[in-house]
Scaffold this motif. Structure first.
Motif, PDB file in Angstrom:
ATOM      1  N   LYS A  92       9.730  -5.981  -5.501  1.00  0.00           N
ATOM      2  CA  LYS A  92       9.135  -5.971  -6.841  1.00  0.00           C
ATOM      3  C   LYS A  92       8.084  -7.062  -6.974  1.00  0.00           C
ATOM      4  O   LYS A  92       7.020  -6.851  -7.585  1.00  0.00           O
ATOM      5  N   LEU A  95       4.901  -6.110  -5.056  1.00  0.00           N
ATOM      6  CA  LEU A  95       4.083  -5.176  -5.833  1.00  0.00           C
ATOM      7  C   LEU A  95       3.375  -5.897  -6.979  1.00  0.00           C
ATOM      8  O   LEU A  95       2.189  -5.667  -7.247  1.00  0.00           O
ATOM      9  N   LYS A  96       4.102  -6.793  -7.628  1.00  0.00           N
ATOM     10  CA  LYS A  96       3.508  -7.555  -8.734  1.00  0.00           C
ATOM     11  C   LYS A  96       2.350  -8.417  -8.225  1.00  0.00           C
ATOM     12  O   LYS A  96       1.296  -8.529  -8.886  1.00  0.00           O
ATOM     13  N   ARG A  99      -0.687  -6.265  -7.700  1.00  0.00           N
ATOM     14  CA  ARG A  99      -1.257  -5.808  -8.975  1.00  0.00           C
ATOM     15  C   ARG A  99      -2.020  -6.919  -9.687  1.00  0.00           C
ATOM     16  O   ARG A  99      -3.033  -6.669 -10.350  1.00  0.00           O
ATOM     17  N   CYS A 123      -7.049   0.042  -4.985  1.00  0.00           N
ATOM     18  CA  CYS A 123      -6.237   0.793  -5.959  1.00  0.00           C
ATOM     19  C   CYS A 123      -5.301   1.763  -5.241  1.00  0.00           C
ATOM     20  O   CYS A 123      -4.157   1.945  -5.646  1.00  0.00           O
ATOM     21  N   LYS A 126      -2.329  -0.176  -3.762  1.00  0.00           N
ATOM     22  CA  LYS A 126      -1.331  -0.487  -4.799  1.00  0.00           C
ATOM     23  C   LYS A 126      -0.564   0.766  -5.199  1.00  0.00           C
ATOM     24  O   LYS A 126       0.648   0.715  -5.448  1.00  0.00           O
ATOM     25  N   LYS A 127      -1.268   1.867  -5.252  1.00  0.00           N
ATOM     26  CA  LYS A 127      -0.632   3.131  -5.645  1.00  0.00           C
ATOM     27  C   LYS A 127       0.429   3.541  -4.619  1.00  0.00           C
ATOM     28  O   LYS A 127       1.530   3.984  -4.987  1.00  0.00           O
ATOM     29  N   SER A 130       3.404   1.189  -4.866  1.00  0.00           N
ATOM     30  CA  SER A 130       4.142   1.475  -6.100  1.00  0.00           C
ATOM     31  C   SER A 130       5.019   2.717  -5.937  1.00  0.00           C
ATOM     32  O   SER A 130       6.148   2.771  -6.434  1.00  0.00           O
ATOM     33  N   LYS A 131       4.511   3.696  -5.233  1.00  0.00           N
ATOM     34  CA  LYS A 131       5.272   4.923  -5.003  1.00  0.00           C
ATOM     35  C   LYS A 131       6.523   4.646  -4.175  1.00  0.00           C
ATOM     36  O   LYS A 131       7.612   5.184  -4.451  1.00  0.00           O
ATOM     37  N   VAL A 133       8.091   1.632  -3.849  1.00  0.00           N
ATOM     38  CA  VAL A 133       8.993   0.713  -4.552  1.00  0.00           C
ATOM     39  C   VAL A 133       9.697   1.375  -5.727  1.00  0.00           C
ATOM     40  O   VAL A 133      10.874   1.108  -6.005  1.00  0.00           O
ATOM     41  N   ASN A 134       9.008   2.249  -6.419  1.00  0.00           N
ATOM     42  CA  ASN A 134       9.563   2.853  -7.634  1.00  0.00           C
ATOM     43  C   ASN A 134      10.234   4.204  -7.404  1.00  0.00           C
ATOM     44  O   ASN A 134      10.574   4.902  -8.365  1.00  0.00           O
TER      45      ASN A 134
END
Length: 206
Positions: A92, A95-96, A99, A123, A126-127, A130-131, A133-134
């Motif tokens: 997390k 990722l933060k 970002r 971008c 990060k995308k 994010s995919k 991690v989330n």
């Protein structure tokens, strides 16, 4: 006449050395029956007490085994959750960090690291992270292995761990800082040696 005398003398001698057994009296029979009855009563009480003790010991052993097993399962479940939480915190924050990153030189470096042959926008980087991690269908330990095994994301993650993770931990409110440091060090060594990350994950058996 002489033969009769000899027989009489033989019978007298036999009676002397082998006296005839006296018949058992009613009193002696009664005493024997009472002794036998007392022995049977004692044996029955003893067998009953032995059975009760056996059942009690079995119950104590069963309760101990169940309680001990439950306690062991609770410890494993707690270790599992704790390890997952440590991994979650690391990913997390990674990722933060991406970002919130606004250093253009580092951004360019990450773009070139992610795919040297074909420039990918920051971008998009990060995308993709994010995919991973989330993803709600995947456990955190598998998410971590996915990031490490990604040829594109691996070097960026390594750069974050070696340059930023220490500062993050120093300023964070996470519990068990030592566990975070140990896992980060383990990940760094795994990436350096290009070896699969070995993480012990405890999970309660269903």
């Amino acid at each position: 006449m002489q033969v009769n005398n000899i027989v009489t003398i033989f019978l007298d001698i036999a009676q002397t050395y082998f006296p005839q057994k006296q018949p058992v009296t009613d009193e002696e029979l009664s005493m024997t029956d009472q002794a036998h009855s007392s022995f049977e009563d004692f044996k029955e009480k003893f067998d009953l007490q032995e059975l009760q003790i056996t059942k009690k010991l079995a119950q104590i052993h069963e309760n101990y085994t169940v309680n001990d097993s439950d306690h062991f399962d609770q410890e494993l479940e707690q270790k599992f959750k704790q390890k997952q939480n440590v991994i979650k915190n690391i990913l997390k924050n990674f990722l933060k960090y991406l970002r919130e990153l606004n250093d253009y030189k580092i951004i360019q470096k990450y773009e070139s690291i992610f795919n040297p042959k074909s420039l990918i926008s920051y971008c998009e980087i990060k995308k993709q992270l994010s995919k991973k991690v989330n993803d709600k269908t995947t456990r955190w330990n598998f998410k971590l292995k996915s990031v490490i095994s990604s040829q594109n994301m691996n070097p960026i993650f390594y750069d974050y761990l070696t340059t930023q993770s220490k500062t993050w931990l120093e300023n964070s409110r996470v519990s068990s800082v030592l566990e975070h440091e140990q896992l980060i060090e383990q990940i760094i060594k795994s990436i350096q040696k290009e070896q699969p990350l070995k993480i012990k994950i405890y999970k309660k058996k269903k």
